[in-house]
Write a protein that holds these residues in place. Structure first.
Motif, PDB file in Angstrom:
ATOM      1  N   UNK A  37       0.860  -1.187   0.000  1.00  0.00           N
ATOM      2  CA  UNK A  37       0.000   0.000   0.000  1.00  0.00           C
ATOM      3  C   UNK A  37       0.893   1.233   0.000  1.00  0.00           C
ATOM      4  N   UNK A  38       0.618   2.160  -0.931  1.00  0.00           N
ATOM      5  CA  UNK A  38       1.368   3.417  -1.042  1.00  0.00           C
ATOM      6  C   UNK A  38       0.419   4.592  -0.870  1.00  0.00           C
ATOM      7  N   UNK A  39       0.855   5.589  -0.122  1.00  0.00           N
ATOM      8  CA  UNK A  39       0.126   6.841   0.029  1.00  0.00           C
ATOM      9  C   UNK A  39       1.150   7.957   0.026  1.00  0.00           C
ATOM     10  N   UNK A  40       0.744   9.221  -0.030  1.00  0.00           N
ATOM     11  CA  UNK A  40       1.717  10.306  -0.178  1.00  0.00           C
ATOM     12  C   UNK A  40       2.854  10.335   0.860  1.00  0.00           C
ATOM     13  N   UNK A  41       2.596   9.823   2.070  1.00  0.00           N
ATOM     14  CA  UNK A  41       3.609   9.907   3.126  1.00  0.00           C
ATOM     15  C   UNK A  41       4.353   8.611   3.408  1.00  0.00           C
ATOM     16  N   UNK A  42       4.071   7.530   2.664  1.00  0.00           N
ATOM     17  CA  UNK A  42       4.776   6.287   2.966  1.00  0.00           C
ATOM     18  C   UNK A  42       4.183   5.075   2.289  1.00  0.00           C
ATOM     19  N   UNK A  43       4.601   3.913   2.789  1.00  0.00           N
ATOM     20  CA  UNK A  43       4.091   2.644   2.249  1.00  0.00           C
ATOM     21  C   UNK A  43       4.187   1.560   3.314  1.00  0.00           C
ATOM     22  N   UNK A  44       3.468   0.475   3.092  1.00  0.00           N
ATOM     23  CA  UNK A  44       3.495  -0.673   3.981  1.00  0.00           C
ATOM     24  C   UNK A  44       3.230  -1.918   3.151  1.00  0.00           C
ATOM     25  N   UNK A  45       3.650  -3.080   3.640  1.00  0.00           N
ATOM     26  CA  UNK A  45       3.479  -4.334   2.901  1.00  0.00           C
ATOM     27  C   UNK A  45       2.973  -5.433   3.822  1.00  0.00           C
ATOM     28  N   UNK A  46       2.342  -6.427   3.187  1.00  0.00           N
ATOM     29  CA  UNK A  46       1.871  -7.608   3.899  1.00  0.00           C
ATOM     30  C   UNK A  46       1.905  -8.785   2.947  1.00  0.00           C
ATOM     31  N   UNK A  47       2.308  -9.935   3.450  1.00  0.00           N
ATOM     32  CA  UNK A  47       2.281 -11.153   2.644  1.00  0.00           C
ATOM     33  C   UNK A  47       1.011 -11.930   2.977  1.00  0.00           C
ATOM     34  N   UNK A  48       0.336 -12.389   1.924  1.00  0.00           N
ATOM     35  CA  UNK A  48      -0.891 -13.168   2.065  1.00  0.00           C
ATOM     36  C   UNK A  48      -0.656 -14.518   1.404  1.00  0.00           C
ATOM     37  N   UNK A  49      -1.147 -15.557   2.042  1.00  0.00           N
ATOM     38  CA  UNK A  49      -0.944 -16.896   1.523  1.00  0.00           C
ATOM     39  C   UNK A  49      -2.253 -17.669   1.598  1.00  0.00           C
ATOM     40  N   UNK A  50      -2.520 -18.483   0.562  1.00  0.00           N
ATOM     41  CA  UNK A  50      -3.727 -19.299   0.593  1.00  0.00           C
ATOM     42  C   UNK A  50      -3.770 -20.276  -0.554  1.00  0.00           C
ATOM     43  N   UNK A  51      -4.662 -21.248  -0.431  1.00  0.00           N
ATOM     44  CA  UNK A  51      -4.842 -22.287  -1.445  1.00  0.00           C
ATOM     45  C   UNK A  51      -6.052 -21.957  -2.311  1.00  0.00           C
ATOM     46  N   UNK A  52      -6.202 -22.695  -3.383  1.00  0.00           N
ATOM     47  CA  UNK A  52      -7.370 -22.543  -4.250  1.00  0.00           C
ATOM     48  C   UNK A  52      -8.638 -22.768  -3.426  1.00  0.00           C
ATOM     49  N   UNK A  53      -9.623 -21.913  -3.608  1.00  0.00           N
ATOM     50  CA  UNK A  53     -10.877 -22.025  -2.871  1.00  0.00           C
ATOM     51  C   UNK A  53     -10.886 -21.295  -1.536  1.00  0.00           C
ATOM     52  N   UNK A  54      -9.739 -20.778  -1.092  1.00  0.00           N
ATOM     53  CA  UNK A  54      -9.672 -20.038   0.172  1.00  0.00           C
ATOM     54  C   UNK A  54     -10.109 -18.591  -0.011  1.00  0.00           C
ATOM     55  N   UNK A  55     -10.578 -17.988   1.087  1.00  0.00           N
ATOM     56  CA  UNK A  55     -10.861 -16.556   1.140  1.00  0.00           C
ATOM     57  C   UNK A  55     -10.046 -15.981   2.280  1.00  0.00           C
ATOM     58  N   UNK A  56      -9.361 -14.892   2.001  1.00  0.00           N
ATOM     59  CA  UNK A  56      -8.585 -14.171   3.019  1.00  0.00           C
ATOM     60  C   UNK A  56      -9.093 -12.731   3.074  1.00  0.00           C
ATOM     61  N   UNK A  57      -9.012 -12.150   4.256  1.00  0.00           N
ATOM     62  CA  UNK A  57      -9.386 -10.759   4.442  1.00  0.00           C
ATOM     63  C   UNK A  57      -8.174  -9.990   4.935  1.00  0.00           C
ATOM     64  N   UNK A  58      -7.952  -8.838   4.337  1.00  0.00           N
ATOM     65  CA  UNK A  58      -6.865  -7.942   4.735  1.00  0.00           C
ATOM     66  C   UNK A  58      -7.497  -6.597   5.050  1.00  0.00           C
ATOM     67  N   UNK A  59      -7.144  -6.046   6.197  1.00  0.00           N
ATOM     68  CA  UNK A  59      -7.640  -4.725   6.587  1.00  0.00           C
ATOM     69  C   UNK A  59      -6.577  -3.678   6.268  1.00  0.00           C
ATOM     70  N   UNK A  60      -6.975  -2.635   5.576  1.00  0.00           N
ATOM     71  CA  UNK A  60      -6.119  -1.468   5.365  1.00  0.00           C
ATOM     72  C   UNK A  60      -6.549  -0.467   6.420  1.00  0.00           C
ATOM     73  N   UNK A  61      -5.756  -0.387   7.477  1.00  0.00           N
ATOM     74  CA  UNK A  61      -6.097   0.428   8.638  1.00  0.00           C
ATOM     75  C   UNK A  61      -5.357   1.750   8.542  1.00  0.00           C
ATOM     76  N   UNK A  62      -6.107   2.835   8.520  1.00  0.00           N
ATOM     77  CA  UNK A  62      -5.486   4.143   8.375  1.00  0.00           C
ATOM     78  C   UNK A  62      -5.816   5.084   9.510  1.00  0.00           C
ATOM     79  N   UNK A  63      -4.900   5.985   9.767  1.00  0.00           N
ATOM     80  CA  UNK A  63      -5.093   7.073  10.726  1.00  0.00           C
ATOM     81  C   UNK A  63      -4.628   8.351  10.066  1.00  0.00           C
ATOM     82  N   UNK A  64      -5.554   9.260   9.855  1.00  0.00           N
ATOM     83  CA  UNK A  64      -5.232  10.528   9.206  1.00  0.00           C
ATOM     84  C   UNK A  64      -5.506  11.644  10.198  1.00  0.00           C
ATOM     85  N   UNK A  65      -4.451  12.341  10.578  1.00  0.00           N
ATOM     86  CA  UNK A  65      -4.543  13.461  11.507  1.00  0.00           C
ATOM     87  C   UNK A  65      -3.831  14.655  10.877  1.00  0.00           C
ATOM     88  N   UNK A  66      -4.019  15.814  11.448  1.00  0.00           N
ATOM     89  CA  UNK A  66      -3.368  17.021  10.923  1.00  0.00           C
ATOM     90  C   UNK A  66      -1.852  16.897  10.989  1.00  0.00           C
TER      91      UNK A  66
END
Length: 184
Positions: free
Chosen positions: A126-155
Motif C-alpha cells: 500500500x502506497x500513500x503520499x507519506x509512505x508505504x506498507x506491505x503484507x504477505x498473504x498466503x492461501x490455497x485454491x478455494x480459500x478466502x482471506x481478508x486484509x484490513x487497510x487500517x489508516x489514521x489521518x490526523x493534521x
C-alpha cells in the motif's frame, strides 16, 4: 412521592444528556453508499460539513458486481482476497495497492477491493503520499482471506498498515462499503 423526572431541573438535565448522546451517535453512523456517477467513477464525501469529495480515477465495478462480491463466494481454482478499508480515523487519502509488484489499484475511504489470484504467496503493498506498507498473504485454491487497510489521518501525521482481518468483522464492514476494484 415524586419521581426523579418530575423535578424540572432534573428533567432538563436528562434531556440534555439524551440529546447530546444522540447527536454524538449520528457522527459515528455509516454514510450511505453512493451510486457510481455517470462516468462510472465513485466518490466518497469527506467530512460532514465539508463538501470535498475523493473520487476514483477511473470507473468502478457495477452495482451488480458489487452485490456478487458481497456474497463471498469462493473460486475453485483461485485464492480470493478482500482488502477492506473502513475505519473511523481514515477519511481522506487515495491509497494505491500493488499486488506482487504488478497489478495496481486504488482505494478510497470506505471501500474494498476483491482479488481473485493464483493460489500461493502474494505480496500486497500500500502506497500513500507519506509512505508505504506491505503484507504477505498466503492461501490455497478455494480459500478466502481478508486484509484490513487500517489508516489514521490526523493534521500532524498520516499512517496506514495492512493486517490480516477477522472474517466475521471484515464481512460486516464489506457489506456497508463500496467495491472499487475487482481484480482477476
Amino acid at each position: 412521592m415524586t419521581t426523579f423526572l418530575q423535578h424540572p431541573a432534573r428533567r432538563r438535565l436528562m434531556l440534555a444528556i439524551l440529546g447530546s448522546s444522540a447527536l454524538g451517535a449520528t457522527g459515528c453512523m455509516t454514510k450511505p453508499i453512493q451510486p457510481a456517477r455517470a462516468d462510472g467513477t465513485w466518490c466518497y464525501r469527506v467530512g460532514n460539513f465539508r463538501r470535498k469529495a475523493q473520487c476514483s480515477s477511473g470507473p468502478v465495478p457495477s452495482a451488480e458486481v458489487d452485490a456478487i462480491a458481497k456474497r463471498f463466494e469462493t473460486s475453485p481454482d483461485r485464492l480470493t482476497v478482500y482488502i477492506v478499508r473502513k475505519r473511523w480515523a481514515d477519511a481522506v487519502n487515495k491509497v494505491h495497492l500493488q499486488i506482487d509488484g504488478n497489478t495496481r489499484v486504488e482505494t478510497l475511504p470506505e471501500s474494498f477491493v476483491r482479488l481473485r489470484i493464483a493460489p500461493g504467496r502474494h505480496r500486497i503493498k500500500a502506497d500513500w503520499p507519506d509512505g508505504s506498507t506491505e503484507l504477505e498473504v498466503q492461501g490455497a485454491a478455494g480459500d478466502i482471506r481478508f486484509v484490513e487497510l487500517v489508516g489514521s489521518v490526523w493534521a500532524w501525521s498520516t499512517s496506514y498498515r495492512l493486517e490480516a482481518g477477522q472474517p466475521e468483522e471484515a464481512m460486516q464492514r464489506v457489506r456497508s462499503i463500496r467495491l472499487v476494484a475487482d481484480v482477476s
